[in-house]
Design a protein around this motif. Sequence first.
Motif, PDB file in Angstrom:
ATOM      1  N   LYS A 124      35.647  14.015  39.381  1.00 15.10           N
ATOM      2  CA  LYS A 124      35.419  13.262  40.614  1.00 15.10           C
ATOM      3  C   LYS A 124      36.543  13.454  41.624  1.00 15.10           C
ATOM      4  N   ASN A 125      37.788  13.331  41.185  1.00 15.72           N
ATOM      5  CA  ASN A 125      38.935  13.478  42.088  1.00 15.72           C
ATOM      6  C   ASN A 125      39.781  14.645  41.607  1.00 15.72           C
ATOM      7  N   VAL A 126      39.733  15.730  42.342  1.00 21.25           N
ATOM      8  CA  VAL A 126      40.389  16.973  41.923  1.00 21.25           C
ATOM      9  C   VAL A 126      41.790  17.053  42.507  1.00 21.25           C
ATOM     10  N   HIS A 127      42.773  17.328  41.657  1.00 17.72           N
ATOM     11  CA  HIS A 127      44.167  17.472  42.077  1.00 17.72           C
ATOM     12  C   HIS A 127      44.455  18.943  42.358  1.00 17.72           C
ATOM     13  N   ILE A 128      44.904  19.236  43.593  1.00 22.41           N
ATOM     14  CA  ILE A 128      45.139  20.617  44.032  1.00 22.41           C
ATOM     15  C   ILE A 128      46.592  20.759  44.480  1.00 22.41           C
ATOM     16  N   TYR A 129      47.230  21.819  44.023  1.00 22.21           N
ATOM     17  CA  TYR A 129      48.665  22.026  44.276  1.00 22.21           C
ATOM     18  C   TYR A 129      48.909  23.346  45.017  1.00 22.21           C
ATOM     19  N   PHE A 130      49.629  23.262  46.123  1.00 22.51           N
ATOM     20  CA  PHE A 130      50.141  24.420  46.855  1.00 22.51           C
ATOM     21  C   PHE A 130      51.657  24.458  46.674  1.00 22.51           C
ATOM     22  N   ASN A 131      52.194  25.565  46.170  1.00 24.80           N
ATOM     23  CA  ASN A 131      53.655  25.679  46.193  1.00 24.80           C
ATOM     24  C   ASN A 131      54.076  26.195  47.569  1.00 24.80           C
ATOM     25  N   ARG A 132      55.227  26.770  47.695  1.00 24.06           N
ATOM     26  CA  ARG A 132      55.736  27.156  49.023  1.00 24.06           C
ATOM     27  C   ARG A 132      54.770  28.091  49.747  1.00 24.06           C
ATOM     28  N   TRP A 133      54.201  27.588  50.860  1.00 27.29           N
ATOM     29  CA  TRP A 133      53.234  28.345  51.637  1.00 27.29           C
ATOM     30  C   TRP A 133      53.677  28.451  53.082  1.00 27.29           C
ATOM     31  N   PHE A 134      52.885  29.167  53.887  1.00 24.61           N
ATOM     32  CA  PHE A 134      53.114  29.238  55.327  1.00 24.61           C
ATOM     33  C   PHE A 134      52.713  27.913  55.971  1.00 24.61           C
ATOM     34  N   SER A 135      53.082  27.750  57.236  1.00 23.17           N
ATOM     35  CA  SER A 135      52.709  26.547  57.972  1.00 23.17           C
ATOM     36  C   SER A 135      51.193  26.381  58.057  1.00 23.17           C
ATOM     37  N   THR A 136      50.467  27.503  58.119  1.00 25.67           N
ATOM     38  CA  THR A 136      49.014  27.415  58.276  1.00 25.67           C
ATOM     39  C   THR A 136      48.323  26.852  57.036  1.00 25.67           C
ATOM     40  N   ALA A 137      49.049  26.673  55.950  1.00 26.15           N
ATOM     41  CA  ALA A 137      48.456  26.005  54.788  1.00 26.15           C
ATOM     42  C   ALA A 137      48.034  24.583  55.146  1.00 26.15           C
ATOM     43  N   TYR A 138      48.639  24.019  56.180  1.00 20.42           N
ATOM     44  CA  TYR A 138      48.207  22.712  56.691  1.00 20.42           C
ATOM     45  C   TYR A 138      46.705  22.727  56.961  1.00 20.42           C
ATOM     46  N   HIS A 139      46.216  23.800  57.578  1.00 15.97           N
ATOM     47  CA  HIS A 139      44.789  23.905  57.882  1.00 15.97           C
ATOM     48  C   HIS A 139      43.970  24.110  56.609  1.00 15.97           C
ATOM     49  N   TYR A 140      44.480  24.936  55.665  1.00 15.53           N
ATOM     50  CA  TYR A 140      43.743  25.176  54.427  1.00 15.53           C
ATOM     51  C   TYR A 140      43.533  23.867  53.670  1.00 15.53           C
ATOM     52  N   MET A 141      44.593  23.062  53.612  1.00 19.39           N
ATOM     53  CA  MET A 141      44.511  21.797  52.883  1.00 19.39           C
ATOM     54  C   MET A 141      43.460  20.871  53.496  1.00 19.39           C
ATOM     55  N   ASN A 142      43.445  20.805  54.814  1.00 25.11           N
ATOM     56  CA  ASN A 142      42.465  19.938  55.478  1.00 25.11           C
ATOM     57  C   ASN A 142      41.045  20.488  55.357  1.00 25.11           C
ATOM     58  N   LEU A 143      40.898  21.804  55.325  1.00 25.92           N
ATOM     59  CA  LEU A 143      39.581  22.393  55.106  1.00 25.92           C
ATOM     60  C   LEU A 143      39.065  22.057  53.707  1.00 25.92           C
ATOM     61  N   ILE A 144      39.969  22.050  52.726  1.00 21.54           N
ATOM     62  CA  ILE A 144      39.573  21.669  51.371  1.00 21.54           C
ATOM     63  C   ILE A 144      39.224  20.183  51.321  1.00 21.54           C
ATOM     64  N   ARG A 145      40.043  19.375  51.975  1.00 17.99           N
ATOM     65  CA  ARG A 145      39.809  17.924  51.970  1.00 17.99           C
ATOM     66  C   ARG A 145      38.483  17.579  52.653  1.00 17.99           C
ATOM     67  N   ASN A 146      38.176  18.240  53.752  1.00 19.11           N
ATOM     68  CA  ASN A 146      36.955  17.949  54.515  1.00 19.11           C
ATOM     69  C   ASN A 146      35.821  18.885  54.092  1.00 19.11           C
ATOM     70  N   ASN A 147      35.611  18.980  52.801  1.00 18.74           N
ATOM     71  CA  ASN A 147      34.628  19.930  52.276  1.00 18.74           C
ATOM     72  C   ASN A 147      33.208  19.392  52.426  1.00 18.74           C
ATOM     73  N   PRO A 148      32.221  20.289  52.506  1.00 20.30           N
ATOM     74  CA  PRO A 148      30.829  19.877  52.746  1.00 20.30           C
ATOM     75  C   PRO A 148      30.175  19.195  51.554  1.00 20.30           C
ATOM     76  N   ASP A 149      30.775  19.287  50.367  1.00 19.65           N
ATOM     77  CA  ASP A 149      30.185  18.681  49.174  1.00 19.65           C
ATOM     78  C   ASP A 149      30.628  17.232  48.969  1.00 19.65           C
ATOM     79  N   GLY A 150      31.563  16.772  49.803  1.00 20.53           N
ATOM     80  CA  GLY A 150      32.066  15.423  49.633  1.00 20.53           C
ATOM     81  C   GLY A 150      32.946  15.265  48.399  1.00 20.53           C
ATOM     82  N   LEU A 151      33.464  16.377  47.865  1.00 17.85           N
ATOM     83  CA  LEU A 151      34.350  16.324  46.708  1.00 17.85           C
ATOM     84  C   LEU A 151      35.662  15.644  47.079  1.00 17.85           C
ATOM     85  N   GLU A 152      36.038  14.646  46.325  1.00 21.35           N
ATOM     86  CA  GLU A 152      37.295  13.946  46.568  1.00 21.35           C
ATOM     87  C   GLU A 152      38.446  14.764  45.983  1.00 21.35           C
ATOM     88  N   VAL A 153      39.465  14.977  46.800  1.00 23.27           N
ATOM     89  CA  VAL A 153      40.618  15.749  46.350  1.00 23.27           C
ATOM     90  C   VAL A 153      41.908  15.004  46.680  1.00 23.27           C
TER      91      VAL A 153
END
Length: 343
Positions: free
Chosen positions: A3-32
């Motif tokens: 139900k609630n998936v834990h996702i970890y990014f280690n040292r990334w570029f600044s644009t990972a900010y967008h990747y994280m929000n794209l994962i959070r705002n996913n079309p399946d309504g998956l809680e992360v």
Amino acid sequence: MKKNVHIYFNRWFSTAYHYMNLIRNNPDGLEVKIFGTHPDPRHMSLQACDYAEMEPALKGMEYVQFCLDFCRKHEIDVFIPRLNMLDIARHIHLFEEMGTRVVVCRDTELLEMLMEKDQFYQSVKATGVMVIPDYEVVRDAEGFKQAYEKLLALGHRVCFKPTNSEGGLGFRVIDDTRDPLAELFGLSTRLVSFRDAYQALSSVSEFPNLMVMEQLTGLEYSIDCLASREGELLAAVPRRKAGGRLRLLERNEELLAIAEEVARTYRIPYNFNIQMKYNGDIPKLLEINPRMSGGLHVTCLSGINFPYLAVKEALDGDAGPLTPDYDILASHIEQPMLMTDWS
């Protein structure tokens, strides 16, 4: 799926900010819940995290152990590494043993080859999957001089870049017509005269591998790709600069065919990016990055949520089928935001 998936990014570029929000705002309504680490507690990528910590300056197995401990402590389901990707891939079994899926190419021989551009160029030349630029690999100033003269004799403008670098780091174009005074009062430039480059390289007896190559002068494309865990291509979107901040997500059948052939030949899983540039009518390879590209968030305007679908593929192997939208003109603007200090 949990139900609630834990996702970890280690040292990334600044644009990972967008990747994280794209994962959070996913079309399946998956809680992360998104976790991050970085040496800079105020780094932009951490601003999209639900929890973040400072990352220590470690290398090799010590760094892998740090990531393992972090994943164990926070019950991480999916780990999306960038820093020290190869070391992490070599020990992927340790993550999997505790239930953490790692979004990385587990073929360490291929991953190492992708990170060393000259080695990958040799592979591409052998397979014929793409056209590569004329190039020479050098380690000393005299070798640099000989390579420059050889490429010049073939009618090329010449550029060079370290064989192991990311983005534009270390990239320079040799131009003996440049005006140093005009450059001093103008914008910073990647142009350098042969004399200045040769003089700098002559200051040491040997330097890390440098790729001296023909400069490609046509349109440059980043082909953002998503593949299954087994490396089957699920979606590809060519993206190119269209002036200023404009980006065009283009249906380029020639490049889409190349993406298919690359996937069939190398079986790179999850997200990867093929950078190509035209010389006349011929697209030639610059490099392949076995990770999400810096501009991937723009490519997601094609209707394909590349970061989230890589997570979905890692969890249950069910990201496709996918049909991107093409011929989309896109851009971006800055937006002010309040910062979180994770120190």
